[in-house]
Design an enzyme around this catalytic site. Structure first.
Site, PDB file in Angstrom:
ATOM      1  N   HIS A   1       5.364  -0.484  10.731  1.00  0.00           N
ATOM      2  CA  HIS A   1       4.380  -0.763  11.790  1.00  0.00           C
ATOM      3  C   HIS A   1       4.947  -1.774  12.785  1.00  0.00           C
ATOM      4  O   HIS A   1       4.786  -1.636  13.992  1.00  0.00           O
ATOM      5  CB  HIS A   1       3.115  -1.389  11.191  1.00  0.00           C
TER       6      HIS A   1
ATOM      7  N   VAL B   1      11.235   3.998   9.412  1.00  0.00           N
ATOM      8  CA  VAL B   1      11.909   2.779   8.949  1.00  0.00           C
ATOM      9  C   VAL B   1      11.956   2.860   7.422  1.00  0.00           C
ATOM     10  O   VAL B   1      10.956   3.201   6.777  1.00  0.00           O
ATOM     11  CB  VAL B   1      11.142   1.512   9.399  1.00  0.00           C
TER      12      VAL B   1
ATOM     13  N   SER C   1       5.830   2.665   3.812  1.00  0.00           N
ATOM     14  CA  SER C   1       4.467   3.205   3.847  1.00  0.00           C
ATOM     15  C   SER C   1       3.529   2.168   3.247  1.00  0.00           C
ATOM     16  O   SER C   1       3.913   1.429   2.333  1.00  0.00           O
ATOM     17  CB  SER C   1       4.418   4.475   3.002  1.00  0.00           C
TER      18      SER C   1
ATOM     19  N   ASP D   1       4.965  10.323   9.506  1.00  0.00           N
ATOM     20  CA  ASP D   1       3.835  11.254   9.529  1.00  0.00           C
ATOM     21  C   ASP D   1       4.124  12.285  10.628  1.00  0.00           C
ATOM     22  O   ASP D   1       3.489  12.285  11.679  1.00  0.00           O
ATOM     23  CB  ASP D   1       2.545  10.492   9.792  1.00  0.00           C
TER      24      ASP D   1
ATOM     25  N   LEU E   1      -0.167  -3.623   6.864  1.00  0.00           N
ATOM     26  CA  LEU E   1       0.983  -3.514   7.763  1.00  0.00           C
ATOM     27  C   LEU E   1       2.302  -3.795   7.047  1.00  0.00           C
ATOM     28  O   LEU E   1       2.378  -4.645   6.174  1.00  0.00           O
ATOM     29  CB  LEU E   1       0.810  -4.501   8.938  1.00  0.00           C
TER      30      LEU E   1
HETATM   31  O1  PAF Z   1      -1.210   6.840  10.616  1.00  0.00           O
HETATM   32  C1  PAF Z   1      -2.246   6.170  10.441  1.00  0.00           C
HETATM   33  O2  PAF Z   1      -2.224   5.018  10.021  1.00  0.00           O
HETATM   34  C2  PAF Z   1      -3.604   6.812  10.740  1.00  0.00           C
HETATM   35  O3  PAF Z   1      -3.614   8.151  10.425  1.00  0.00           O
HETATM   36  C3  PAF Z   1      -4.073   6.581  12.188  1.00  0.00           C
HETATM   37  C4  PAF Z   1      -3.148   7.248  13.193  1.00  0.00           C
HETATM   38  C5  PAF Z   1      -4.156   5.105  12.484  1.00  0.00           C
HETATM   39  C6  PAF Z   1      -5.472   7.195  12.384  1.00  0.00           C
HETATM   40  O4  PAF Z   1      -6.385   6.638  11.497  1.00  0.00           O
END
Ligand code: PAF
Length: 280
Positions: A37, A176, A185, A150, A33
């Site tokens: 996130h 972010v 990332s 993403d 994280l």
């Molecule tokens: O973006 C991510 O971290 C992953 O692709 C997800 C959406 C948790 C699915 O595994």
């Protein structure tokens, strides 16, 4: 924070909470994280009564086994971070819990999964859709939050929800960035010092694309930006595309009524990075 490893415990706890009328906000993750996130979680917490986070490194979305092996994992550190933002429930299943049987399900997302990430990572989005669909069935969230970094994944998940009539609102949240522009990332921790120093070049080049939008048509602009990416010897470009923001198909001419995004993927110091910028 309650931590569950099984589907049945998670479902049981959440069904009791929902009977009390609690609204559930869900942030699915693969762990490692970072602030990006946490921003999704902050928003989920603000807009719902309960924040549920999942941590599951989903093997079936990796088309490269080396990438899966190297994916950063630190559950204890992640748990401490989740405590700091007062996450209510963490669902952290093992692979056998999620996939007791081999997975055969094939969605068909059409042209949306054939471009960009879909073209370079065959099977990736089917794997994402399988796990997200399963997680939605377990958590049954009112709202689920995904980062716009993403961008194609977000479009695929919106399509999944539409195709399968899933009763969840998908919320896309802005990218972010580090102070030098690098998109946050989980993979960034794998950049060595030299690659990390070079990494802001990606966002700078995307900003250049946006600046030039008034002076060039989409086709020539795309080529000019590809040339800039390719001129950097440290960066190995996979694709740079200018696409509409729904079906993510390449565009040739600007249309101010059509959302347009420029997306890039490439390798820096052995780490695959993606980023994007809204042009219209
Ligand atoms: O973006 C991510 O971290 C992953 O692709 C997800 C959406 C948790 C699915 O595994």
């Amino acid at each position: 924070m309650k931590v569950f490893n099984t589907i049945s415990d998670t479902k049981q706890f959440l069904s009791e909470e929902k009977l009390k009328g609690k609204k559930v906000g869900f942030v699915p993750t693969m762990g490692a994280l970072h602030k990006g996130h946490l921003e999704l979680m902050r928003q989920a917490k603000e807009e719902n009564d309960l924040l549920v986070v999942s941590i599951f490194v989903n093997p079936i979305q990796f088309n490269n086994q080396e990438d899966l092996k190297k994916y950063p994992r630190d559950l204890e550190k992640d748990k401490s971070l989740l405590e700091t933002i007062a996450c209510d429930i963490l669902f952290a299943p093992a692979v056998e819990e999620m996939y007791p049987e081999p997975v055969n399900k094939k969605y068909g997302f059409g042209p949306l999964e054939e471009v960009m990430e879909g073209a370079f990572r065959p099977g990736h989005f089917n794997g994402v859709a399988v796990v997200v669909h399963k997680l939605f069935n377990i958590v049954e969230p009112d709202k689920a939050y995904f980062g716009e970094k993403d961008f194609q994944q977000l479009a695929i998940i919106k399509k999944l929800v539409e195709m399968e009539n899933l009763p969840v609102e998908v919320v896309g949240c802005p990218i972010v960035r580090e102070s030098d522009g690098l998109a946050m990332s989980s993979r960034n921790v794998r950049l060595n010092t030299e690659a990390r120093k070079e990494a802001p070049f990606i966002y700078k080049t995307l900003q250049e694309a946006k600046r030039r939008r008034d002076h060039l048509c989409a086709g020539p602009l795309r080529q000019m930006i590809i040339n800039l990416f390719e001129a950097n010897e440290q960066f190995k470009l996979e694709y740079f595309d200018i696409v509409d923001d729904k079906e993510l198909q390449p565009i040739q001419h600007w249309n101010n009524n059509k959302g347009t995004v420029a997306c890039v993927a490439g390798w820096l110091g052995g780490v695959r990075l993606i980023d994007n910028i809204r042009i219209i």
